[in-house]
Design a protein around this motif. Structure first.
Motif, PDB file in Angstrom:
ATOM      1  N   LEU A 107      49.168  63.278  30.280  1.00  8.03           N
ATOM      2  CA  LEU A 107      49.610  63.948  31.389  1.00  8.03           C
ATOM      3  C   LEU A 107      49.053  65.227  31.578  1.00  8.03           C
ATOM      4  O   LEU A 107      48.783  65.668  32.615  1.00  8.03           O
ATOM      5  CB  LEU A 107      51.302  64.358  30.899  1.00  8.03           C
ATOM      6  N   SER A 108      48.638  65.895  30.357  1.00 11.67           N
ATOM      7  CA  SER A 108      48.012  67.322  30.495  1.00 11.67           C
ATOM      8  C   SER A 108      46.510  67.173  31.155  1.00 11.67           C
ATOM      9  O   SER A 108      46.202  68.214  31.735  1.00 11.67           O
ATOM     10  CB  SER A 108      47.816  68.015  28.921  1.00 11.67           C
ATOM     11  N   ALA A 109      46.010  65.915  31.052  1.00 11.40           N
ATOM     12  CA  ALA A 109      44.569  66.027  31.783  1.00 11.40           C
ATOM     13  C   ALA A 109      44.670  65.750  33.121  1.00 11.40           C
ATOM     14  O   ALA A 109      43.848  66.186  33.700  1.00 11.40           O
ATOM     15  CB  ALA A 109      44.022  64.723  31.258  1.00 11.40           C
ATOM     16  N   TRP A 110      45.956  65.298  33.665  1.00 11.87           N
ATOM     17  CA  TRP A 110      45.961  64.913  35.374  1.00 11.87           C
ATOM     18  C   TRP A 110      47.052  66.029  35.798  1.00 11.87           C
ATOM     19  O   TRP A 110      46.927  66.127  37.102  1.00 11.87           O
ATOM     20  CB  TRP A 110      46.534  63.887  35.346  1.00 11.87           C
ATOM     21  N   LEU A 111      47.835  66.979  35.026  1.00  9.62           N
ATOM     22  CA  LEU A 111      48.460  67.944  35.596  1.00  9.62           C
ATOM     23  C   LEU A 111      47.744  69.330  34.950  1.00  9.62           C
ATOM     24  O   LEU A 111      46.593  69.255  35.270  1.00  9.62           O
ATOM     25  CB  LEU A 111      49.820  67.778  35.258  1.00  9.62           C
ATOM     26  N   ASP A 112      48.573  70.017  34.395  1.00  9.35           N
ATOM     27  CA  ASP A 112      48.092  71.174  33.750  1.00  9.35           C
ATOM     28  C   ASP A 112      48.751  71.379  32.409  1.00  9.35           C
ATOM     29  O   ASP A 112      49.927  70.741  32.416  1.00  9.35           O
ATOM     30  CB  ASP A 112      48.033  72.369  34.405  1.00  9.35           C
ATOM     31  N   ASN A 113      48.209  72.157  31.411  1.00 11.23           N
ATOM     32  CA  ASN A 113      48.933  71.741  30.207  1.00 11.23           C
ATOM     33  C   ASN A 113      50.599  72.654  30.332  1.00 11.23           C
ATOM     34  O   ASN A 113      51.469  72.270  29.476  1.00 11.23           O
ATOM     35  CB  ASN A 113      48.296  72.686  28.847  1.00 11.23           C
ATOM     36  N   VAL A 114      50.469  73.547  30.965  1.00 17.45           N
ATOM     37  CA  VAL A 114      51.813  74.261  31.085  1.00 17.45           C
ATOM     38  C   VAL A 114      52.993  73.485  31.789  1.00 17.45           C
ATOM     39  O   VAL A 114      54.039  73.378  31.170  1.00 17.45           O
ATOM     40  CB  VAL A 114      51.639  75.648  31.850  1.00 17.45           C
ATOM     41  N   THR A 115      52.555  72.794  32.801  1.00 13.24           N
ATOM     42  CA  THR A 115      53.458  71.873  33.476  1.00 13.24           C
ATOM     43  C   THR A 115      53.799  70.715  32.523  1.00 13.24           C
ATOM     44  O   THR A 115      54.880  70.440  32.479  1.00 13.24           O
ATOM     45  CB  THR A 115      52.715  71.201  34.739  1.00 13.24           C
ATOM     46  N   THR A 116      52.916  70.273  31.711  1.00 13.34           N
ATOM     47  CA  THR A 116      53.098  68.974  31.021  1.00 13.34           C
ATOM     48  C   THR A 116      54.231  69.294  29.688  1.00 13.34           C
ATOM     49  O   THR A 116      54.972  68.606  29.607  1.00 13.34           O
ATOM     50  CB  THR A 116      51.897  68.576  30.133  1.00 13.34           C
ATOM     51  N   VAL A 117      53.934  70.598  29.203  1.00 11.38           N
ATOM     52  CA  VAL A 117      54.959  70.855  28.067  1.00 11.38           C
ATOM     53  C   VAL A 117      56.287  71.188  28.792  1.00 11.38           C
ATOM     54  O   VAL A 117      57.411  71.164  27.912  1.00 11.38           O
ATOM     55  CB  VAL A 117      54.392  72.088  27.177  1.00 11.38           C
TER      56      VAL A 117
END
Length: 432
Positions: free
Chosen positions: A109-119
């Motif tokens: 998910l972090s590859a396709w969103l961004d890491n802040v949104t993912t967590v």
């Protein structure tokens, strides 16, 4: 260096010690440090509040705020309980299997969103599923944020430093997929194996709880079907806009805050109740941190370090690559990789130009990106995602200390950057 520069360095070091030792709450330390930086003249209100290069990164603040509003609304639909039960059942209650599932899902998910949104999306699910299975949540939260930082390195939009590097260097989404995705994928697998050893104390299997979870129905967790449907539409639109933001010419922060406010408006929920679930302490911490780091940029400390590295490796492409990869780790771990990339990026651009231009020396940008991205796992304040997860954990009664995080993070950073260095050497200098 001037007296002001030395004072700024002393203030930053003192605040860092306070955060690391937890003698003062991290929010109070960061905001207090920001105030002192303003009082000693290391920065000014104009730079602190309005400078893109040396001030508060409002794009990050509003990106976080928008996603926190979305998560606060989603929380009321029961979808996190749904996802938690689904994950627990797929892992059959086995702790390590559950951790691997969370690591892989978070990294993807972090590859396709961004890491802040993912967590922001994954952390609440993790806390719920750990509660269901009687597992300590902290090891799982630390593992998934580290997987998030590694997975986010794979694409242009996965990690904020990548967006900044891509913009400055003229690198496309496909460029990042071709050069960064292979090593990021390998490192996620390596980390999943390391997790079996590092977090073994958290793998407590409770057969009775596992049986009870296996008997549960995910569908029963949904509390508001209408709100879930509306939220789903808004979230999908927001995610599509994230992926296409370079084509649409809309900043992710605008997408996030627009999505959050729209969802709040159509949810029929009281704004006061939703706002109560926003991580205001996390936003305040970021604000103070940005002002302090901006002062370090404004006084020239960070730029001087970058230029010294450039002079030391002038004319040596391999040496410059390794210097950027490993030399980015310590400053990125200490001051957060976003402002570090913002301040040192121009220096890297000069080195690339002097080394023959992008076609010949693109490896320098990949080395820089890997160093900054992977260093995000070293300390709590090294990455925006880390700060967000620590804030969510605190609100849920799961305290993660600076050193608790770092004793895992430093090991992961050392191993992953070493493998990344080997990758750069083999791909760009041995097999090229």
């Amino acid at each position: 260096m001037s007296v002001t520069t030395w004072l700024a360095l002393a203030v930053f070091a003192a605040v860092y010690v306070l955060i690391a030792t937890e003698l003062v709450h991290r929010v109070a330390a960061a905001l207090g440090g920001a105030v002192v930086m303003l009082l000693i003249g290391a920065t000014s209100p104009e730079h602190a509040f309005f400078s893109k290069r040396a001030g508060i990164d409002w794009d990050v603040i509003f990106l976080l705020l928008g996603m926190m509003l979305i998560v606060a609304v989603l929380k009321r639909t029961g979808v996190f309980e749904f996802a938690a039960i689904w994950a627990a059942k797929r892992s059959r209650g086995r702790p390590y299997r559950l951790m691997v599932l969370l690591i892989l899902a978070t990294a993807f998910l972090s590859a396709w969103l961004d890491n802040v949104t993912t967590v922001l999306l994954i952390a609440p699910v993790t806390i719920v599923v750990c509660r269901r299975l009687g597992l300590p949540a902290v090891p799982y939260l630390i593992a998934e944020v580290m997987a998030c930082n590694i997975g986010g390195a794979a694409t242009l939009i996965g990690d904020p430093p990548n967006i900044m590097i891509g913009s400055r260097a003229g690198l496309s989404f496909n460029d990042f997929l071709l050069h960064m995705a292979p090593i990021a994928t390998l490192l996620v697998v390596v980390f999943a194996v390391m997790a079996r050893w590092m977090f073994r104390s958290g793998f407590v299997y409770d057969a009775k709880r596992a049986v009870r979870v296996m008997e549960m129905r995910e569908r029963d967790a949904i509390k508001d079907g209408r709100l879930l449907a509306v939220s789903g539409v808004v979230v999908v639109i927001v995610m599509v806009c994230f992926v296409l933001h370079t084509t649409l010419h809309i900043e992710p922060s605008v997408v996030a805050i627009s999505g959050g406010l729209v969802l709040l408006a159509v949810s029929r929920l009281k704004a006061r109740d939703v706002a109560g679930d926003v991580e205001w302490e996390t936003l305040a911490f970021f604000t103070g941190l940005f002002v302090m780091v901006g002062a370090m940029v404004q006084t020239g400390i960070i730029t001087d370090l970058g230029q010294a590295a450039a002079r030391a490796t002038e004319g040596q492409l391999f040496g410059a690559s390794m210097a950027l990869l490993f030399g980015s780790v310590v400053p990125s771990a200490v001051i957060d990789n976003i402002p570090f990339v913002a301040s040192v990026g121009p220096v890297v651009s000069e080195i690339v130009t002097a080394s023959g231009g992008l076609e010949h020396a693109a490896v320098l940008w990949w080395s820089f990106a890997l160093g900054a991205d992977l260093a995000g796992n070293a300390t709590i304040i090294a990455s925006s995602a880390n700060v967000v997860v620590v804030g969510i954990a605190d609100r849920s009664g799961h305290h993660i200390s600076f050193w608790q995080f770092s004793r895992y993070g430093l090991v992961v950073t050392a191993v992953t950057t070493a493998i990344a260095g080997l990758y750069v050497w083999l791909r760009y200098f041995v097999l090229a």
